[in-house]
Structure formats: C-alpha cells, structure tokens
Write an enzyme that holds these catalytic residues in place. Structure first.
Site, short mmCIF file in Angstrom:
data_model
loop_
_atom_site.label_atom_id
_atom_site.label_comp_id
_atom_site.label_asym_id
_atom_site.label_seq_id
_atom_site.Cartn_x
_atom_site.Cartn_y
_atom_site.Cartn_z
N HIS A 1 -7.19 7.38 32.30
CA HIS A 1 -7.57 7.85 33.64
C HIS A 1 -9.26 8.08 34.19
CE1 HIS A 1 -7.03 6.98 38.30
NE2 HIS A 1 -7.48 6.53 38.11
N ASP B 1 -6.18 12.76 34.55
CA ASP B 1 -5.67 12.96 34.34
C ASP B 1 -5.99 11.35 32.69
OD1 ASP B 1 -5.50 9.96 35.95
OD2 ASP B 1 -3.99 9.43 35.61
N GLU C 1 0.67 4.31 33.74
CA GLU C 1 1.36 5.57 33.89
C GLU C 1 2.87 6.05 33.14
OE1 GLU C 1 0.33 7.57 36.12
OE2 GLU C 1 -0.85 5.85 37.71
#
Length: 457
Positions: free
Chosen positions: A344, A354, A302
């Site tokens: 993603h 994303d 992330e």
C-alpha cells in the site's frame, strides 16, 4: 524499531551474566526497552481479574476477546482501522459506540478508556455485562463459558450474523487452544486451554461464508460482501497489480467494517493470521476502495494484524496470501514481480505505511514464486531485535534480525554457544534457511530445549 532487550520475558532486574548474554544476542540496551511503559505496579492480570469480578464476566473470556482483537497490545492509544481503542478494542465510529457505552456504564472518561489499559479492560467487561443482560443470561448462564457465545458475537461484530459468527468462533478457538503471551512491560498473561461447547443460539444456523447466492471467486475463500456504498461497480481499467495491505484490526472486525456504510473503504480479500482463512468482500470485477490512485487497476488483499507487530504475520498467513496472489497473477496475466505486487505504501499518492518494515517481502515472494522448496518446520518466536548469527555463537557475525515476534522456518539445529537469559539456559541453535543463519533456541517460543521433530545439522 527498538534495538534493546526483547519485549517478551524482559525483567527490570537481571544478573550481569544475563544482561551480557541478552546484549550479545539483541544489540544495545535502550531505556525504552529496559523500563515498562505502564506505571509501576500496574498489572494487566489484576485488571482482568478485577473487571471479571466487578461485572460477573468470565476472566478467560475477557482475555480471549482481548487477545483476538489486539494480541493484548494497546497500540499506544491509537485507533484501529474502524476506530477501536485499547487492548479490548472499544469502538467509536458512526455505526458502533462501545467506547461511549463503556464510558456511560463505568463513569470513566473517553480519554482514559482509550489510553489506560485498566480502564479499557473494565470498560469492555461492562459492555459485555450489559449485552449479557440484554440477552437474558441468568446467574447460572454466566457461569458457563459456552453461554457467552451470542454476547461475544454481538460485542465483536454486531452487524451481519455471518461475520459475527466468524468473530465468536475465533474467540472460542482461543479458549480451546489457550494463550501464553507477554504484554508491554514483560508481564505474562496466560489462558489455560479448555474444552468449551459454544452455545451459539441465534447463530447456530448461520453460514460463516454468508449467502450462497454469490460464490467467492477464489475457490477456498468465504464470501462476505462489503456494503455497496464502500466500492464502485465495474472497472475503468484492466487489472495489472495486486496491492498488499495490513488491516490495522482483526479479521472479522475488518470484514464487518467493510459492511459498515460509513466506512467508505473496502478490499477484495482479507486473510486471517491464525490459519490463513480468506474472505472475499468485493468481486474482482468491481473497484474496491483500498489504494486511492491504484483502485481502478488493482486487487486489494488485506492481512489481519498491525504494522508494528510482526507476530500477526504467521507462516499460515504468508503461505495462504502467496497462493492467492499467485492465483490472481495467473488469472489476469499480471507479471510476477515486485513492480506489480506492491505494498500500500508503494502506491503513488498514498500516505499509508502498510505492510511496513516487519513484512518479509523476500519470504513472501519466494512463496509466491514457489521456489522456497518448502523446507523447514515453522515455529513461533518472541523478542524484539533478535540477532540471527552466521554461526551458532553469540560472538558470530550478525547476518539478519527478527524485528519482533514472528514465525520462522527451522531446517535443522545444532549445539553451540551456551546462552543464559532471564532464568533460561540453552545451547541449542536452530538454523533458519530464510535468513541464512542461526538463532538461539531461547527465542523460539516453545517449551522444549531441543526442538521436537527437527534434525541435527
């Protein structure tokens, strides 16, 4: 993505010459870019001042909290990953209810707190005031920015102390570094740098890397484990892929969300925007819940920020993440290509967007492969749909575009065509090797007309 005037330094009234220069640099004027989205007369600065006065909360603390959470972007009332709303990230999820608490304290509706910037700022100030009451801050304490540290920690990450310290430290770093930014509509919000000694209180002895019993697998990472209910122990498949995500929230907020038992999501690593700091939340040998069908065979990384705001994707973030991904591919024998390092949105069976169109895959992969030569000096930019030109003139061919505020590497600079815009006048044009062209120095977010430390081409 808008193709009109840059969002920062925009004004509702410009001279003809300035408009012409701006159009030559950025493209065609669009109604959405020309007019502020907030109602006429709305002032974010006034909202911060009124809220600070009404609830006896330092104005600068409010700005630092908001900037750390969202870069002072309300994201059109849409929630973050952990269901936080507005500039001040008022949260409404099964474990945190600062949005509802703000409604009780201010009398504002939940809808207004989610969508109205002034109400959102007032709501955050009210919550911070209530937390200060609970912490026992007296009138003298409230006049000292340092005394608000424990209150700030509880506002942003009320769970584990390690994450709370990460959050509060980031806010106090902003107080020390200062802020200069433009909000939607062009209004400038500033925070003057100052020396503040944080009074950490119950967080003074807390290790930001959480417990030392389990050491992060990536050597430079912190260890802040996700809740066991947000991932599966073990793997059902070999690791063959790295999945790139964007948090849709802040660094500390995302780590805290992974520790929330109601989240039912997690990732192995989280990368911070400001400096590339990395936290590991799930062991690589366990299955984080981050990409549905890809969970069994991938490592999820992330990146702090929001898909629609490239300002979060700093050079420090790119470089730190690329080094992590290179480490993972070496460790697990993952092929070093875009078929195995994916976004993603590229994973089968996913409906996420994303890392989105603002993620610079070419630059990221060049850093990952180590073939960029590390040339150039990084500088921040501002503006939306800014043109990169083949030569240092506004009538030269457009070879690339900077979709929004970001970080670019400058190899050298030259004197070229004079550009006048919004009171600024400059003939300096830095060369951006990653984009193969020149950009007007007006859109490099520094005060110097000629970039310091950058040679002439």
């Amino acid at each position: 993505m808008s193709s009109g005037l840059p969002a920062r330094r925009a004004r509702t009234a410009l001279g003809a010459a300035a408009v012409a220069a701006a159009l030559a640099l950025t493209g065609q004027l669009s109604p959405a870019a020309a007019a502020p989205s907030a109602p006429p007369g709305t002032s974010v600065n006034a909202a911060f001042a009124r809220a600070a006065d009404a609830y006896d909360v330092p104005r600068d603390l409010l700005v630092a909290v908001g900037y750390g959470e969202t870069r002072l972007d309300d994201h059109g009332g849409l929630p973050s990953q952990d269901r936080g709303y507005g500039m001040m990230h008022l949260v409404s999820n099964p474990e945190r209810h600062t949005l509802e608490r703000a409604a009780r304290l201010t009398g504002a509706s939940l809808a207004d707190l989610r969508q109205d910037t002034g109400a959102n700022i007032h709501g955050a100030a009210a919550v911070l005031c209530a937390l200060a009451d609970e912490a026992g801050l007296d009138a003298a304490d409230r006049d000292r920015l340092g005394a608000w540290y424990p209150v700030t920690a509880r506002y942003g990450a009320p769970g584990g102390k390690a994450v709370a310290r990460l959050y509060a430290d980031a806010v106090y770093d902003l107080l020390g570094d200062g802020v200069r930014t433009r909000v939607d509509g062009g209004e400038q919000v500033t925070l003057t740098p100052r020396t503040v000694r944080p009074e950490r209180g119950p967080y003074a002895g807390t290790d930001a890397g959480a417990g030392l019993a389990a050491v992060a697998e990536y050597p430079s990472a912190l260890w802040n484990p996700a809740h066991p209910g947000n991932y599966a122990a073990g793997r059902s498949s070999a690791i063959t892929t790295v999945v790139v995500h964007v948090t849709q929230g802040s660094y500390a907020g995302s780590i805290s969300w992974f520790q929330n038992p109601s989240a039912r999501v997690s990732a192995h690593y989280v990368v911070r925007s400001s400096d590339g700091r990395i936290t590991q939340a799930v062991r690589e040998g366990d299955t984080a819940w981050h990409a549905r069908s890809a969970n069994p065979y991938s490592v999820g990384v992330e990146h702090e920020g929001y898909v629609d705001d490239p300002a979060w994707f700093t050079d420090a973030l790119y470089r730190s993440s690329a080094a992590l991904t290179r480490h993972l591919t070496d460790k697990y024998g993952i092929p070093k290509d875009r078929a195995h390092i994916v976004g993603h949105s590229e994973v089968p069976g996913n409906d996420h967007t994303d890392p989105g169109p603002n993620w610079d895959w070419a630059y990221y992969m060049s850093l990952f492969r180590g073939d960029d030569g590390a040339t150039g000096t990084p500088f921040p930019t501002w503006g939306t749909d800014v043109s990169v030109r083949q030569r240092p003139t506004t009538d030269s061919a457009r070879v690339a575009t900077l979709p929004g505020p970001t970080s670019v590497r400058v190899a050298c600079q030259v004197h070229g065509g004079l550009v006048e815009y919004d009171g600024y006048s400059n003939d300096a044009w830095p060369y951006l090797p990653d984009h193969g062209g020149y950009v007007s120095n007006i859109f490099i977010d520094v005060d110097d007309a000629w970039l310091p430390g950058v040679p002439t081409c």
